[in-house]
Design a protein around this motif. Sequence first.
Motif: not given
Length: 332
Positions: A34-61
């Motif tokens: 269902w998920i593959t045929s309706r959306t195409g998504v197979k997996e996603r990444r999920i933040a661990a405890l302590g991983e936040t918008t700021v910490s991900l932005s920091h690494q990307a920056a």
Amino acid sequence: MTTPCIIRGLGHCVPETRLTNADLERMVDTNDEWITSRTGVKERRIAALGETTVSLSHQAALRALENAGMQAEELTHILVATFTPDAYIPSSACMLADCLGIIGRTAMDISAACSGFLFALEAARAIICLHPEAKVLVAATDVVSSRLDYTDRSICILFGDGGGAAIVTADTGLAPAGCAQVLDVLLATDGSAHGLLTVKGGGSGAPYKPGETVRRDFFVEMNGREVFKYAVRAMSSICKKMLEKNSLDKDQVDVFIPHQANLRIIDAVGTRLEMPTEKIFTNLQKYGNTSAASVIIALSEAREEGFIKDGNLVLLSTFGGGFTWGSALLRF
Ligand code: UT7
């Protein structure tokens, strides 16, 4: 009169933890087919405890700065596009500035849901018009998992977490090879459709009192079918408008990077634009819909993987809650 701008560096960061369709089958009444045929998504990444918008932005920056060959202290402005800030006060941009060791510069958050990167890119262009010497960090990051109800199968299967960053400066004509000229940005909104995609709980319109348990409105709520139809219409029409405005034919576009929400939306937009599949970059299979980060992660990854080559004309398009949508045209 606009000041020509360039993207000097790109970077992205996604959490290590993977949430596969098989994992979701154990959490809600759904299945990989269902998920593959309706959306195409197979997996996603999920933040661990302590991983936040700021910490991900920091690494990307940090990656974008390295890619640009620049130091953090050279930055004059920091913009963070997100609907999942670490806190309401302080802004994620102020916290990101602190992570980067910068004090006394302009830092602010921008709210445009999944279109956040393009709204922040346009804000960066406006800042550069006022201050041609500005060096603007545009981060677009969402930890969507912090606002997902993992008992709601219609929503939780769609989204993942991630962040992206771009360094935007004026084009002085002296930029090193590998930079992208920002040729144009077009943005649009339709607030009359605000009820179709919402995260209301905790806002001043739906506040919480001490001791109250979180309600459904704390999480992403969406009328998927209506959002789907509007997204197809909006993204294809704004891309057509962008090409027309710049006197370009669709055949002149080398790479098309649409918002990574659903493969069926991307196919429908591609068909309306008569864009060959091989020109369309997708990575939603690996990441799901990462909201504001979606298009900047895809742009950074497409460049890193060599999908975007020097000289390529790249068309971007986003769509998100609000509704908000947009398009940008880049020349690498
Ligand atoms: O960034 C912008 C934000 N969002 C989007 O762009 C998302 C736009 N919308 C979509 O991508 C699609 O509408 C969805 C993927 C969310 C849903 O696809 P759909 O083809 O519109 O399905 P639907 O909501 O009409 O649901 C069809 C059926 C329903 O069952 P019945 O009523 O036909 O018996 C749902 O209950 O599928 C059922 N369903 C599921 N079944 C298995 C809904 N979610 C699931 C699920 N697994 N995860």
